[in-house]
Design an enzyme around this catalytic site. Structure first.
Site, PDB file in Angstrom:
ATOM      1  N   SER A 192       0.845  -1.191   0.000  1.00  0.00           N
ATOM      2  CA  SER A 192       0.000   0.000   0.000  1.00  0.00           C
ATOM      3  C   SER A 192       0.878   1.238   0.000  1.00  0.00           C
ATOM      4  O   SER A 192       2.109   1.161   0.004  1.00  0.00           O
ATOM      5  CB  SER A 192      -0.907   0.009   1.237  1.00  0.00           C
ATOM      6  OG  SER A 192      -0.121   0.095   2.423  1.00  0.00           O
ATOM      7  N   LYS A 193       0.217   2.398   0.050  1.00  0.00           N
ATOM      8  CA  LYS A 193       0.965   3.658   0.014  1.00  0.00           C
ATOM      9  C   LYS A 193       1.888   3.798   1.221  1.00  0.00           C
ATOM     10  O   LYS A 193       2.939   4.428   1.126  1.00  0.00           O
ATOM     11  CB  LYS A 193      -0.013   4.831  -0.034  1.00  0.00           C
ATOM     12  CG  LYS A 193      -0.752   4.954  -1.363  1.00  0.00           C
ATOM     13  CD  LYS A 193      -1.675   6.160  -1.378  1.00  0.00           C
ATOM     14  CE  LYS A 193      -2.398   6.282  -2.714  1.00  0.00           C
ATOM     15  NZ  LYS A 193      -3.338   7.417  -2.749  1.00  0.00           N
ATOM     16  N   ARG A 194       1.503   3.200   2.338  1.00  0.00           N
ATOM     17  CA  ARG A 194       2.356   3.351   3.519  1.00  0.00           C
ATOM     18  C   ARG A 194       3.673   2.592   3.369  1.00  0.00           C
ATOM     19  O   ARG A 194       4.638   2.851   4.077  1.00  0.00           O
ATOM     20  CB  ARG A 194       1.618   2.905   4.781  1.00  0.00           C
ATOM     21  CG  ARG A 194       1.353   1.411   4.887  1.00  0.00           C
ATOM     22  CD  ARG A 194       0.504   1.114   6.124  1.00  0.00           C
ATOM     23  NE  ARG A 194       0.175  -0.284   6.233  1.00  0.00           N
ATOM     24  CZ  ARG A 194       0.949  -1.199   6.796  1.00  0.00           C
ATOM     25  NH1 ARG A 194       2.129  -0.839   7.269  1.00  0.00           N
ATOM     26  NH2 ARG A 194       0.565  -2.454   6.884  1.00  0.00           N
ATOM     27  N   HIS A 195       3.706   1.639   2.436  1.00  0.00           N
ATOM     28  CA  HIS A 195       4.963   0.943   2.135  1.00  0.00           C
ATOM     29  C   HIS A 195       5.778   1.701   1.085  1.00  0.00           C
ATOM     30  O   HIS A 195       6.846   1.260   0.699  1.00  0.00           O
ATOM     31  CB  HIS A 195       4.684  -0.474   1.597  1.00  0.00           C
ATOM     32  CG  HIS A 195       4.022  -1.385   2.571  1.00  0.00           C
ATOM     33  ND1 HIS A 195       2.728  -1.812   2.431  1.00  0.00           N
ATOM     34  CD2 HIS A 195       4.474  -1.939   3.720  1.00  0.00           C
ATOM     35  CE1 HIS A 195       2.413  -2.612   3.437  1.00  0.00           C
ATOM     36  NE2 HIS A 195       3.455  -2.699   4.236  1.00  0.00           N
ATOM     37  N   GLY A 196       5.215   2.800   0.583  1.00  0.00           N
ATOM     38  CA  GLY A 196       5.879   3.514  -0.497  1.00  0.00           C
ATOM     39  C   GLY A 196       5.473   3.010  -1.866  1.00  0.00           C
ATOM     40  O   GLY A 196       6.175   3.230  -2.852  1.00  0.00           O
TER      41      GLY A 196
END
Length: 464
Positions: free
Chosen positions: A242-246
């Site tokens: 997801s976005k939190r993983h970049g």
């Protein structure tokens, strides 16, 4: 004729509501490779039925990302919204055959059923009183699938194996909305059939959809495609990427992270598919070797460090002029400066993992005098080091030939005469010439900068 007997046709069908996600890029790659391996066709279909969220910018980003990755599609790209009339035609045929029905349920009735299911802690499934009625209600109806309620549906998935769902778990989902527009579930089935798609290769988050879609296929008497539902990509922590993983769009891997397309393609190929212990796999080898039998059943974890390392390999293998063309815009270079960049590339690319590092490593070549050493480099320039620079300057001035071998011999003479180790002179030279503590080999730096520029930079750091 079953789908497996026909020439292979695969498709990639992204929704243009954002960038081309890295997971979508892998799905496209797997479909492309499977089609190319079998000498078949690979189609691109933009699923733009959600007009409120679909944008021209997202479509451009998808097409640009596909081209950058070298995933060419056969024929022109298709747009799902062009086929709405055909989707509606199929829905009405299903009505005529008794496999669908008009439903006049109100939003209030649907809400009441949903609340009842929640209160009873049961999965919510539509129980429409219109399923077996033939009269008309008030307002504009939706058209729902009359899903089978008895028995089971089985999918022999090429990745997941045999998967079975009880038909009682399937619901009477909407085929056509009350305004006559098709739902995704109907549109994707009709389009796949009409385009002759034989193999549906996609993320395993669509596995549940497959059972609903098969109900439409069987109601129409169409051949069933071969399904292959590939596990999703997870982040380093094992959670869905997801976005939190970049997680970024393909364009960001190119523009912001400085990756080469061949490195990204190779890395995505190895995320969930393997060929023995091979890690470096060319596009030609990938086409030759790719099959669905070696797609893993477990999610793969995205490792940015591994991608970066792989990218470093491809940078070292890449053509110097091609790399210079990639890097020059990042440094805002004029055409004549690009020639120097290309000459320097063999030394620069030896230690770079990304185009960003390559650009940063090349920056010293085009720096304006006087060079301002950074803090670490300035620490290498105490008075005694600056005195050594004066000796080096005097010796280098006498050179008739200016190449890496000639300057090396001269610098070694100066170090020997001063009775210091070569590093004691090479380090302040690097600081004076580049303003940094790391660079290509110092003799290569001198050769690349040329005699006049090198002497001028050294003189700027000599005792006044």
């Amino acid at each position: 004729m079953s789908a497996s007997d026909k020439p292979v046709v695969t498709r990639f069908a992204p929704s243009p509501t954002g960038f081309l996600h890295i997971g979508g890029a892998r799905t496209a790659l797997f479909n492309w490779l499977f089609a190319r391996h079998h000498g078949g066709k690979f189609l691109l279909r933009i699923e733009d039925t959600d007009k409120a969220r679909s944008t021209a910018e997202a479509i451009d980003a998808i097409l640009d990302g596909m081209r950058w990755l070298g995933l060419d599609w056969d024929g022109h790209e298709y747009y799902q919204s062009q086929f709405w009339a055909r989707h509606a035609e199929v829905a009405h045929k299903m009505l005529e055959r008794g496999h669908a029905y008009r439903c006049y349920m109100t939003q209030e009735e649907l809400a009441a059923q949903r609340e009842k299911a929640q209160a009873e802690r049961k999965p919510f499934r539509i129980n429409s009183p219109w399923r077996d009625r033939t009269d008309e209600g008030e307002g504009s109806p939706v058209i729902r699938l009359k899903a089978p309620r008895d028995g089971e549906t089985i999918i022999d998935d090429r990745v997941q194996g045999r998967v079975t769902v009880q038909n009682a778990e399937l619901d009477d989902f909407i085929l056509l909305r009350s305004d006559g527009s098709p739902t995704y579930m109907l549109a994707v089935v009709v389009d796949d059939h009409d385009m002759g798609v034989t193999h549906v290769i996609r993320g395993d988050d669509h596995l549940n959809n497959a059972f609903r879609q098969i109900a439409i296929i069987r109601a129409m008497g169409w051949p069933e495609p071969t399904y292959a539902h590939v596990p999703l990509i997870h982040g380093p922590d094992g959670a869905k990427l997801s976005k939190r993983h970049g997680a970024l769009g393909v364009d960001a891997y190119r523009d912001e992270l400085g990756m080469l397309p061949e490195a990204v393609g190779n890395y995505l190929l190895r995320l969930g598919w393997g060929h023995g212990d091979d890690e470096i796999i060319s596009r030609e080898q990938a086409i030759q070797w790719f099959d669905l039998d070696h797609v893993g059943k477990s999610p793969s974890r995205f490792d940015f460090k591994k991608l970066e390392s792989l990218n470093g390999h491809y940078i070292r293998e890449a053509d110097d002029q091609r790399l210079a063309d990639f890097v020059a815009p990042r440094l805002d270079l004029a055409d004549e400066q690009k020639a120097l960049l290309a000459r320097a590339m063999p030394e620069l690319k030896a230690r770079a993992h990304t185009l960003l590092e390559l650009a940063e490593g090349a920056r010293f070549l085009f720096a304006q005098r006087p060079i301002a050493p950074d803090e670490a480099a300035a620490a290498l320039l105490p008075p005694e080091a600056r005195a050594l620079l004066s000796s080096a300057h005097a010796r280098l001035t006498t050179l008739a030939e200016w190449d890496a071998a000639s300057v090396e011999a001269a610098i070694r003479e100066v170090a020997e005469a001063a009775e210091v180790k070569l590093g004691k002179l090479a380090q302040p030279l690097r600081a004076a010439l580049t303003g940094r503590t790391t660079s290509p080999g110092i003799f290569d730096v001198l050769a690349l900068l040329g005699k006049d520029e090198s002497l001028a930079r050294i003189a700027d750091q000599m005792p006044k």
